[in-house]
Design a protein around this motif. Structure first.
Motif, PDB file in Angstrom:
ATOM      1  N   ASN A  68       0.805  -1.217   0.000  1.00 44.89           N
ATOM      2  CA  ASN A  68       0.000   0.000   0.000  1.00 44.89           C
ATOM      3  C   ASN A  68       0.843   1.274   0.000  1.00 44.89           C
ATOM      4  OD1 ASN A  68      -3.247  -0.285   0.532  1.00 44.89           O
ATOM      5  ND2 ASN A  68      -2.080  -2.141   0.905  1.00 44.89           N
ATOM      6  N   ARG A  69       1.934   1.252  -0.762  1.00 44.17           N
ATOM      7  CA  ARG A  69       2.753   2.461  -0.897  1.00 44.17           C
ATOM      8  C   ARG A  69       2.005   3.431  -1.809  1.00 44.17           C
ATOM      9  NH1 ARG A  69       7.032   3.768  -4.464  1.00 44.17           N
ATOM     10  NH2 ARG A  69       7.009   1.613  -5.173  1.00 44.17           N
ATOM     11  N   LEU A  70       1.814   4.643  -1.330  1.00 47.05           N
ATOM     12  CA  LEU A  70       1.074   5.657  -2.069  1.00 47.05           C
ATOM     13  C   LEU A  70       1.906   6.161  -3.244  1.00 47.05           C
ATOM     14  CD1 LEU A  70      -1.530   7.432  -2.130  1.00 47.05           C
ATOM     15  CD2 LEU A  70      -0.233   9.100  -0.770  1.00 47.05           C
ATOM     16  N   PRO A  74      -0.499  12.839  -2.113  1.00 45.09           N
ATOM     17  CA  PRO A  74      -1.247  12.760  -0.854  1.00 45.09           C
ATOM     18  C   PRO A  74      -2.298  13.867  -0.722  1.00 45.09           C
ATOM     19  CG  PRO A  74       1.059  13.335  -0.442  1.00 45.09           C
ATOM     20  CD  PRO A  74       0.911  13.092  -1.910  1.00 45.09           C
ATOM     21  N   GLU A  75      -2.207  14.892  -1.575  1.00 43.75           N
ATOM     22  CA  GLU A  75      -3.192  15.982  -1.530  1.00 43.75           C
ATOM     23  C   GLU A  75      -4.510  15.628  -2.210  1.00 43.75           C
ATOM     24  OE1 GLU A  75       0.220  17.093  -2.410  1.00 43.75           O
ATOM     25  OE2 GLU A  75       0.350  17.252  -0.240  1.00 43.75           O
ATOM     26  N   ASP A  76      -4.511  14.582  -3.021  1.00 42.18           N
ATOM     27  CA  ASP A  76      -5.761  14.163  -3.655  1.00 42.18           C
ATOM     28  C   ASP A  76      -6.761  13.810  -2.564  1.00 42.18           C
ATOM     29  OD1 ASP A  76      -4.925  14.476  -6.282  1.00 42.18           O
ATOM     30  OD2 ASP A  76      -4.152  12.435  -6.419  1.00 42.18           O
ATOM     31  N   GLU A  77      -7.974  14.321  -2.696  1.00 43.27           N
ATOM     32  CA  GLU A  77      -8.958  14.130  -1.638  1.00 43.27           C
ATOM     33  C   GLU A  77      -9.948  13.005  -1.903  1.00 43.27           C
ATOM     34  OE1 GLU A  77     -10.825  17.738  -0.418  1.00 43.27           O
ATOM     35  OE2 GLU A  77      -8.935  18.830  -0.393  1.00 43.27           O
ATOM     36  N   VAL A  82      -2.301   3.071  -4.933  1.00 43.84           N
ATOM     37  CA  VAL A  82      -1.331   2.393  -4.080  1.00 43.84           C
ATOM     38  C   VAL A  82      -0.820   1.129  -4.761  1.00 43.84           C
ATOM     39  CG1 VAL A  82      -2.312   3.281  -1.904  1.00 43.84           C
ATOM     40  CG2 VAL A  82      -3.086   1.071  -2.816  1.00 43.84           C
ATOM     41  N   THR A  83       0.360   0.709  -4.335  1.00 39.43           N
ATOM     42  CA  THR A  83       0.954  -0.529  -4.828  1.00 39.43           C
ATOM     43  C   THR A  83       0.473  -1.696  -3.983  1.00 39.43           C
ATOM     44  OG1 THR A  83       2.882  -0.286  -3.387  1.00 39.43           O
ATOM     45  CG2 THR A  83       3.054   0.665  -5.596  1.00 39.43           C
ATOM     46  N   LEU A  84       0.456  -2.870  -4.585  1.00 37.90           N
ATOM     47  CA  LEU A  84       0.240  -4.122  -3.868  1.00 37.90           C
ATOM     48  C   LEU A  84       1.549  -4.907  -3.963  1.00 37.90           C
ATOM     49  CD1 LEU A  84      -3.334  -5.065  -5.149  1.00 37.90           C
ATOM     50  CD2 LEU A  84      -2.707  -3.715  -3.144  1.00 37.90           C
ATOM     51  N   THR A  85       1.729  -5.863  -3.095  1.00 40.94           N
ATOM     52  CA  THR A  85       3.006  -6.586  -3.067  1.00 40.94           C
ATOM     53  C   THR A  85       3.076  -7.659  -4.150  1.00 40.94           C
ATOM     54  OG1 THR A  85       2.341  -8.327  -1.537  1.00 40.94           O
ATOM     55  CG2 THR A  85       3.103  -6.248  -0.551  1.00 40.94           C
TER      56      THR A  85
END
Length: 151
Positions: A68-70, A74-77, A82-85
């Motif tokens: 779940n790396r963004l 981060p400003e998007d509301e 996100v990434t999955l492994t």
């Protein structure tokens, strides 16, 4: 899935820049395979499934670098990418052809589903996500999995 909640588009892409470009233009417009669902978030709920599929503790799963790396701002509301492994991708493929019935039964009882997760629907979701994972792994350069979340 019939549950209410946010929308999640699970998809595969060859790399993070391609996934981020698809986030901007639209996954379908980018021609990437996609699995849209409601109510199965990539962090807590899918993280619990990854823990069950890999036999790794949930805390260890959430500590993985790609968990779940963004990728989006981060400003998007109302939309996030996100990434999955790769471990989830590989575990989904490895769980076949035996299926996901036992995992879905256990997974359906997690608190985050609030008792509203029929195991057969979770089995269907895991099978569909495994189809996406299988397709991701069959590319000459394996693709990775991502999730676009929308409110």
């Amino acid at each position: 899935m019939r549950r209410m909640g946010n929308l999640y588009d699970y998809f595969s892409a060859p790399d993070d820049p391609t996934a981020l470009a698809a986030f901007g233009q639209g996954i379908e417009a980018a021609g990437l395979p996609m699995l849209p669902v409601k109510g199965i978030d990539p962090y807590v709920q899918l993280g619990q499934a990854e823990s069950l599929l890999t036999g790794t503790s949930y805390d260890d799963v959430t500590a993985l670098p790609r968990f779940n790396r963004l990728l989006s701002s981060p400003e998007d509301e109302s939309r996030w990418l996100v990434t999955l492994t790769d471990g989830l991708r590989d575990a989904l493929v490895a769980a076949r052809p035996g299926g996901f019935t036992a995992v879905a039964e256990t997974w359906s009882r997690i608190e985050e589903f609030g008792g509203d997760a029929p195991p057969h629907e979770l089995t269907d979701f895991l099978n569909a996500l495994a189809d996406l994972a299988e397709e991701a792994r069959t590319h000459p350069e394996p693709h990775r999995l991502y999730c676009l979340m929308s409110l």
